[in-house]
Design an enzyme around this catalytic site. Structure first.
Site, PDB file in Angstrom:
ATOM      1  N   ALA A  63      -2.155  18.231 -19.623  1.00  0.00           N
ATOM      2  CA  ALA A  63      -2.766  19.452 -19.790  1.00  0.00           C
ATOM      3  C   ALA A  63      -4.157  19.801 -19.853  1.00  0.00           C
ATOM      4  CB  ALA A  63      -2.482  20.124 -21.238  1.00  0.00           C
ATOM      5  N   GLU A 125      -0.068  11.997 -25.891  1.00  0.00           N
ATOM      6  CA  GLU A 125      -0.580  13.205 -26.723  1.00  0.00           C
ATOM      7  C   GLU A 125      -0.915  12.596 -28.130  1.00  0.00           C
ATOM      8  OE1 GLU A 125       1.870  13.154 -24.562  1.00  0.00           O
ATOM      9  OE2 GLU A 125       1.789  15.415 -23.330  1.00  0.00           O
TER      10      GLU A 125
HETATM   11  C1  3H9 Z   1      -1.031  17.556 -23.023  1.00  0.00           C
HETATM   12  O1  3H9 Z   1      -0.869  17.104 -21.988  1.00  0.00           O
HETATM   13  C2  3H9 Z   1      -0.203  18.404 -23.803  1.00  0.00           C
HETATM   14  C3  3H9 Z   1       1.086  18.414 -23.369  1.00  0.00           C
HETATM   15  O2  3H9 Z   1       2.097  17.597 -23.842  1.00  0.00           O
HETATM   16  C4  3H9 Z   1       1.795  20.111 -23.607  1.00  0.00           C
HETATM   17  C5  3H9 Z   1       0.910  21.143 -23.244  1.00  0.00           C
HETATM   18  C6  3H9 Z   1       1.936  22.278 -23.537  1.00  0.00           C
HETATM   19  N1  3H9 Z   1      -8.218  17.845 -19.692  1.00  0.00           N
HETATM   20  O3  3H9 Z   1     -11.751   9.840 -18.644  1.00  0.00           O
HETATM   21  P1  3H9 Z   1     -12.808  10.025 -17.644  1.00  0.00           P
HETATM   22  C7  3H9 Z   1     -12.056  15.103 -17.639  1.00  0.00           C
HETATM   23  S1  3H9 Z   1      -2.263  16.643 -23.851  1.00  0.00           S
HETATM   24  C8  3H9 Z   1      -9.515  18.057 -19.409  1.00  0.00           C
HETATM   25  O4  3H9 Z   1     -14.117   9.778 -17.393  1.00  0.00           O
HETATM   26  P2  3H9 Z   1     -11.040   8.208 -16.039  1.00  0.00           P
HETATM   27  C9  3H9 Z   1     -12.941  14.182 -18.567  1.00  0.00           C
HETATM   28  O5  3H9 Z   1     -13.352  14.863 -19.684  1.00  0.00           O
HETATM   29  C10 3H9 Z   1      -3.277  15.844 -22.680  1.00  0.00           C
HETATM   30  N2  3H9 Z   1     -10.218  17.183 -18.824  1.00  0.00           N
HETATM   31  O6  3H9 Z   1     -11.905   9.371 -16.145  1.00  0.00           O
HETATM   32  C11 3H9 Z   1     -14.105  14.080 -17.563  1.00  0.00           C
HETATM   33  O7  3H9 Z   1     -14.974  14.830 -17.522  1.00  0.00           O
HETATM   34  P3  3H9 Z   1     -16.346  14.614 -17.315  1.00  0.00           P
HETATM   35  C12 3H9 Z   1      -2.613  14.455 -22.263  1.00  0.00           C
HETATM   36  C13 3H9 Z   1     -10.028  16.213 -18.601  1.00  0.00           C
HETATM   37  O8  3H9 Z   1     -10.924   7.913 -14.404  1.00  0.00           O
HETATM   38  C14 3H9 Z   1     -13.417  13.758 -16.357  1.00  0.00           C
HETATM   39  O9  3H9 Z   1     -12.070  14.548 -16.554  1.00  0.00           O
HETATM   40  N3  3H9 Z   1      -3.434  13.730 -21.344  1.00  0.00           N
HETATM   41  C15 3H9 Z   1      -8.571  15.543 -19.009  1.00  0.00           C
HETATM   42  O10 3H9 Z   1     -11.888   6.965 -16.838  1.00  0.00           O
HETATM   43  C16 3H9 Z   1     -13.084  12.022 -15.931  1.00  0.00           C
HETATM   44  O11 3H9 Z   1     -12.262  11.581 -17.120  1.00  0.00           O
HETATM   45  C17 3H9 Z   1      -4.315  12.946 -21.927  1.00  0.00           C
HETATM   46  O12 3H9 Z   1      -4.529  12.735 -22.875  1.00  0.00           O
HETATM   47  C18 3H9 Z   1      -7.793  16.588 -19.482  1.00  0.00           C
HETATM   48  N4  3H9 Z   1      -6.590  16.227 -19.665  1.00  0.00           N
HETATM   49  O13 3H9 Z   1      -9.901   8.269 -16.900  1.00  0.00           O
HETATM   50  C19 3H9 Z   1      -5.093  12.323 -20.824  1.00  0.00           C
HETATM   51  N5  3H9 Z   1      -8.567  14.222 -18.746  1.00  0.00           N
HETATM   52  O14 3H9 Z   1     -16.398  13.955 -15.998  1.00  0.00           O
HETATM   53  C20 3H9 Z   1      -6.599  12.223 -21.111  1.00  0.00           C
HETATM   54  C21 3H9 Z   1      -9.578  13.946 -18.024  1.00  0.00           C
HETATM   55  O15 3H9 Z   1     -16.916  16.455 -17.262  1.00  0.00           O
HETATM   56  N6  3H9 Z   1      -7.315  11.722 -19.899  1.00  0.00           N
HETATM   57  N7  3H9 Z   1     -10.544  14.973 -18.117  1.00  0.00           N
HETATM   58  O16 3H9 Z   1     -16.845  14.106 -18.350  1.00  0.00           O
HETATM   59  C22 3H9 Z   1      -7.315  10.206 -19.654  1.00  0.00           C
HETATM   60  O17 3H9 Z   1      -6.740   9.682 -20.509  1.00  0.00           O
HETATM   61  C23 3H9 Z   1      -8.314   9.910 -18.580  1.00  0.00           C
HETATM   62  O18 3H9 Z   1      -9.146  10.983 -18.406  1.00  0.00           O
HETATM   63  C24 3H9 Z   1      -7.879   9.476 -17.137  1.00  0.00           C
HETATM   64  C25 3H9 Z   1      -8.777   9.241 -16.335  1.00  0.00           C
HETATM   65  C26 3H9 Z   1      -7.111   8.095 -17.761  1.00  0.00           C
HETATM   66  C27 3H9 Z   1      -6.781  10.643 -16.858  1.00  0.00           C
END
Ligand code: 3H9
Length: 690
Positions: A63, A125
Site C-alpha cells: 500500500a 506489515e
Molecule cells: C500494506 O501494504 C498494507 C496492506 O496490507 C493493506 C492495505 C489495505 N509507500 O526504501 P527505499 C518510498 S503496508 C509509500 O529508499 P529501496 C520510500 O519512502 C506496506 N512510499 O528503496 C522512498 O521514498 P523517497 C507494506 C514508499 O530500494 C522510495 O519509495 N509494504 C513505500 O531501498 C524508495 O524506497 C512495505 O512495508 C510504500 N509502501 O527499498 C514495504 N515503499 O525516495 C516498504 C517505499 O521519497 N518498503 N516507499 O525517500 C520497503 O521495504 C522498501 O522501500 C523497498 C525498496 C524494499 C520496497
C-alpha cells in the site's frame, strides 16, 4: 485506467502494467487504474487470460504508506482484489523485485502467481505495526499452510522465489517477466475451474480440527511481541481462517487492520520508516555525486573492526582488514570465522556464502594495504593521539579521493581531520556494537568534510544494510551525548530510592530490550569508569563497584550478580547495601519511586538534550534523533523514538516535569531548552520542526 496503469493485448492475452515509480506502491490512482483495466479486459472478448505486472524495478511494494492517516480514497484494496478474484478469466500476477504487503495480497487475489528469479515475497506489515489488511491473513495460510503463513506474517521477512515455489505461494518461476508471463497465461487460459486461494482449505483443515495445535504454533510469537500489539492481532486474524467463514474472516481482518493503522504504534513505526529514509538523504550541490566504493579497508581487527569488515563482506564489497601484528590479525580473523560459522550452524547462512564472504576479507599487517581502498575506516584504540598519528599515515598512503573515516564514539573529528592535508575527505562513521547486528551508523560531518564524501559514507552505509544518520561534531555526537544524561539520572535514582532492577524494569516495561544497569554490566563498567576519571567526573555507585573490581558480566559482578556461566542478572544484596550506605553518607533520604516517574526521569532529560542538539544543528531533524535511538540504543521502535514519543505526550507536560526535576535535583541541565520552551509555549511538537 490512469496514466499509471495500461492495458495492452498480446494475442489472446491482456497485459496490465502498473508504472508507479519508485516502488509501484498501490496508491489510489494505481488501484483505480487496475480496477478499470480488469473491467476492460473482462469485457474484451479477444482476451482469454490476463497478466498483471509492473514496470520499473519492482512489483507492487505494498500500500502507499503515505496514504495512511489521510481520508481513504476509493477504490479500496478489497474492492480491487475482489474484482480480480471474481474475474471469469484467469489473472496471472507476474512478479519481480519485491512483492510486498498489499502488493503480495494483490497477487494472492490473482488466480495464478509467477515470478522471475531474485524476486522477494513478503507480508512485512508487522514491521509497521500492522497486519495484512487486504486478505493476506486469509489467503496466504490457505496457500502455504498455517505454519509458514504464521512465520511469514509474524516475521514480515521475505522469502526467495525458490522457497515460494516450494511452499505453493507461486505456481512457476519464469525467466522473462513479460514473455514468460504471457506464455504461462496462454498455457492456463482455458483451464477451469479457476483456482482461488480463498476457496482452498486442504492446508488449513488439520488446524480447523485441532485449534490447540494452532495456539501452540502461535505462542512463541506472542512471547516475542514485547509490547507491540500487531503480533497478537495478526494471530487473531489468522485464527479467523480456522473459525469463521472466508468472508467473515476477511471482514474481521479489515477491522483489526484499520484499528492498528489508526493506532499510535503504527503511526510511530511509519514515522521511523520515513525518518530513516529522510536521514539517508544528503543535499548535494548540482552535478556532485557520491564517490564509488569498490573496495574498503578497515584498520583494527578487534570486535568492532572485525564486525565492520563482516558488514562489507556480507554486502559483497571486498575489504582489507589491517592489524599491527600477525597474531592480532589471526585473532580477528578467527573471531570473524567463528561468527560466520555460528550463522551457518543456526541455518541463517549457507556454507558457500560463508566461504564467499570470508574470501572477500583480505588480511594485512602492512598499512600499505589501504592504498587500494576507496573508503578507509579506522577502528583502533579510542585515543586522540593514536588516531591523529594514524590519520597522518593514511594521508600519506591512501589514494587521492579515498574517504577516510574514524569510528570514534566521542573524539573531535575536526581535530582528527586536521592531522591530514585532506580534511575534505575525513569524517566519522560511528558504528555500534555488535556491528553486524546494530543498524545505526552516525556519519559525523566535520567542519571541512566535502558534501560528496559525506554522501559516499551515507550511501555505503545504506549498501551494507545500515541506517545512517548525519550528525555534527560534539562530545558523544547525538546518541552518546543524550545517553550521558540518562546514565547520570539512573545513578541518581539509585541514591534517591530505586534499585537497579527497579530502574531496569521500568525501562524494559516501557519497551527497551534492556535497562541501563544491565547494559552497563554487559558492556563492562570499567570503560565508562576510565572515561569519567579522564574527565574528572564521579559516579558514586558505579565508581565504587569498579574500585571493588566488579566490572559487570565479565567479572560475575556489577550492578547485578551473575552465576558462573550465566548472563542472567540477579539482584545483589551487597549492591543494595552499598546504595543504601552511600545515600546515607551523602545525606539523601531514600524513598520508593514509581515506575512511571523512573521512566520520566530517565527519558525527559534526554529529550531536552535532543532539543538542544537540534538547536545547535548537531542533528538536522527530530526524526534523525529518533532513528539514532531506535537503531542504536534499543528505544522501542513502536514508540517512534524519543522526540516522536515526546510529541505524543505533549511538550507542555514534558516542560513542566523538567522544571520539577531541575528543582528536585539541582541539575541545571534539566531546565527546559530554548527550543523545547518555545515549542511548548505555542502548543507545538518537535514534528513542527520538520
Ligand atoms: C500494506 O501494504 C498494507 C496492506 O496490507 C493493506 C492495505 C489495505 N509507500 O526504501 P527505499 C518510498 S503496508 C509509500 O529508499 P529501496 C520510500 O519512502 C506496506 N512510499 O528503496 C522512498 O521514498 P523517497 C507494506 C514508499 O530500494 C522510495 O519509495 N509494504 C513505500 O531501498 C524508495 O524506497 C512495505 O512495508 C510504500 N509502501 O527499498 C514495504 N515503499 O525516495 C516498504 C517505499 O521519497 N518498503 N516507499 O525517500 C520497503 O521495504 C522498501 O522501500 C523497498 C525498496 C524494499 C520496497
Amino acid at each position: 485506467m490512469t496514466d499509471l496503469v495500461t492495458l495492452r493485448r498480446d494475442g489472446n492475452i491482456g497485459v496490465i502494467v502498473i508504472d508507479n515509480p519508485p516502488v509501484n506502491a498501490f496508491s489510489a490512482p494505481a488501484r483505480a487504474g487496475v480496477l478499470a483495466a480488469i473491467v476492460r479486459a473482462c469485457d474484451d472478448a479477444a482476451i482469454e487470460a490476463i497478466v498483471l505486472r509492473c514496470a520499473g524495478r519492482t512489483f507492487i511494494a505494498g500500500a502507499d504508506i503515505s496514504e495512511f492517516g489521510k481520508p481513504p480514497q476509493p477504490p479500496s484494496f478489497p474492492e480491487v482484489i475482489g474484482a480480480i478474484e471474481a474475474c471469469a478469466k484467469p489473472v496471472v500476477a507476474a512478479m519481480h523485485g519485491n512483492a510486498l504487503g498489499g502488493g503480495l495480497e494483490v497477487a494472492l487475489g490473482c488466480h495464478y502467481r509467477v515470478a522471475i528469479p531474485g524476486t522477494r515475497l513478503a507480508l512485512p506489515e508487522i514491521k509497521l505495526g500492522l497486519i495484512p489488511g487486504a486478505g493476506g491473513t486469509q489467503r496466504l495460510p490457505r496457500l502455504v499452510g498455517i505454519e509458514k503463513g504464521l512465520a511469514m506474517i509474524l516475521s514480515g521477512d521475505p522469502i526467495p522465489v525458490e522457497e515460494a515455489r516450494a511452499v505453493g505461494l507461486i505456481d512457476a518461476v519464469i525467466d522473462d517477466l513479460d514473455a514468460g508471463a504471457v506464455k504461462f497465461a496462454r498455457e492456463i487460459a482455458q483451464k477451469r475451474p479457476l483456482p482461488r486461494a480463498g476457496a482452498k482449505s486442504d492446508k488449513i483443515a488439520p488446524f480447523v480440527a485441532d485449534p490447540a495445535a494452532f495456539d501452540a504454533l502461535a505462542k512463541p510469537y506472542l512471547r516475542r511481541a514485547r509490547g507491540l500489539n500487531a503480533p497478537a492481532a495478526a494471530i487473531d486474524a489468522i485464527r479467523g481462517a480456522l473459525t469463521l467463514s472466508f468472508d467473515e474472516a476477511l471482514a474481521r481482518e479489515r477491522t483489526i487492520f484499520v484499528a492498528l493503522r489508526d493506532g499510535e504504534q503504527s503511526k510511530a513505526l511509519r514515522h521511523i520508516f520515513f525518518a530513516e529514509r529522510a536521514a539517508a538523504k544528503v543535499d548535494l550541490p548540482a552535478g556532485v555525486k557520491a564517490r564509488k566504493v569498490e573496495r574498503a579497508a578497515i584498520i583494527g581487527a578487534g570486535t568492532m573492526g572485525g564486525g565492520i569488515a563482516m558488514c562489507f563482506a556480507s554486502a559483497g564489497i571486498p575489504v582489507s582488514l589491517i592489524e599491527v601484528s600477525a597474531e592480532a590479525l589471526a585473532r580477528g580473523r578467527d573471531a570473524i570465522a567463528k561468527n560466520y560459522r555460528g550463522m551457518v550452524s543456526r541455518g541463517s547462512l549457507a556454507q558457500e556464502e560463508m566461504d564467499r564472504r570470508v574470501a572477500l576479507i583480505e588480511g594485512a599487517t602492512d598499512m600499505d594495504a589501504v592504498a587500494s581502498a576507496d573508503l578507509v575506516i579506522e577502528a583502533v584504540f579510542e585515543d586522540m593521539e593514536v588516531k591523529r598519528k594514524l590519520f597522518a599515515e593514511l594521508d600519506r598512503l591512501a589514494k587521492p579521493g579515498a574517504v577516510l573515516a574514524t569510528n570514534t564514539s566521542y573524539l573531535d573529528v575536526n581535530a582528527i581531520a586536521q592531522a591530514t592535508a585532506r580534511p575534505q575527505d575525513v569524517l566519522g562513521m560511528h558504528f555500534f556494537s555488535p556491528a553486524t547486528l546494530m543498524r545505526l551508523v552516525e556519519v559525523v560531518r566535520a567542519e571541512k568534510t566535502a558534501p560528496d564524501a559525506l554522501a559516499t559514507a551515507v550511501a555505503v552505509a545504506r549498501t551494507i544494510g545500515k541506517a545512517p544518520v548525519v550528525v555534527g561534531v560534539c562530545h558523544g555526537f547525538v546518541g552518546n551525548r543524550m545517553l550521558r544524561l540518562r546514565t547520570v539520572e539512573a545513578e541518581r535514582l539509585l541514591l534517591e530510592g530505586a534499585l537497579p532492577q527497579d530502574v531496569d524494569g521500568a525501562l524494559t516495561d516501557f519497551g527497551f530490550a534492556m535497562g541501563p544497569f544491565a547494559v552497563s554490566d554487559l558492556a563492562g563498567l570499567d570503560i565508562a569508569w576510565r572515561m569519567r576519571k579522564a574527565q574528572g567526573q564521579r559516579a558514586e555507585i558505579a565508581d565504587r563497584l569498579c574500585e571493588m573490581g566488579c566490572f559487570g558480566q565479565k567479572t560475575g559482578r556489577g550492578f547485578y550478580l551473575y552465576e558462573a556461566g550465566s548472563r542472567t542478572p540477579k539482584p545483589d544484596p551487597e549492591v543494595e547495601q552499598l546504595i543504601v550506605e552511600t545515600a546515607a553518607r551523602l545525606g539523601i533520604a531514600r524513598a520508593p519511586i514509581a515506575a512511571s516517574e523512573i521512566v520520566e526521569r530517565l527519558l525527559f532529560p534526554m529529550i531536552n538534550e535532543g532539543a538542544r542538539i537540534l538547536e545547535e544543528g548537531i542533528a538536522k531533524r527530530p526524526g534523525d534523533i529518533d532513528v539514532i535511538w531506535v537503531n542504536g540504543y534499543g528505544f522501542p521502535a513502536w514508540r517512534g523514538g524519543p522526540m516522536h514519543y515526546a510529541d505524543t505526550l505533549g511538550l507542555g507536560y514534558i516542560h513542566d516535569r523538567l522544571i520539577t526535576f531541575a528543582a528536585k535535583t539541582g541539575d541545571k541541565r534539566h531546565r527546559p531548552s530554548v527550543q523545547l520552551e518555545r515549542l511548548a509555549a505555542v502548543g507545538k511538537g518537535f514534528a513542527a520542526l520538520g
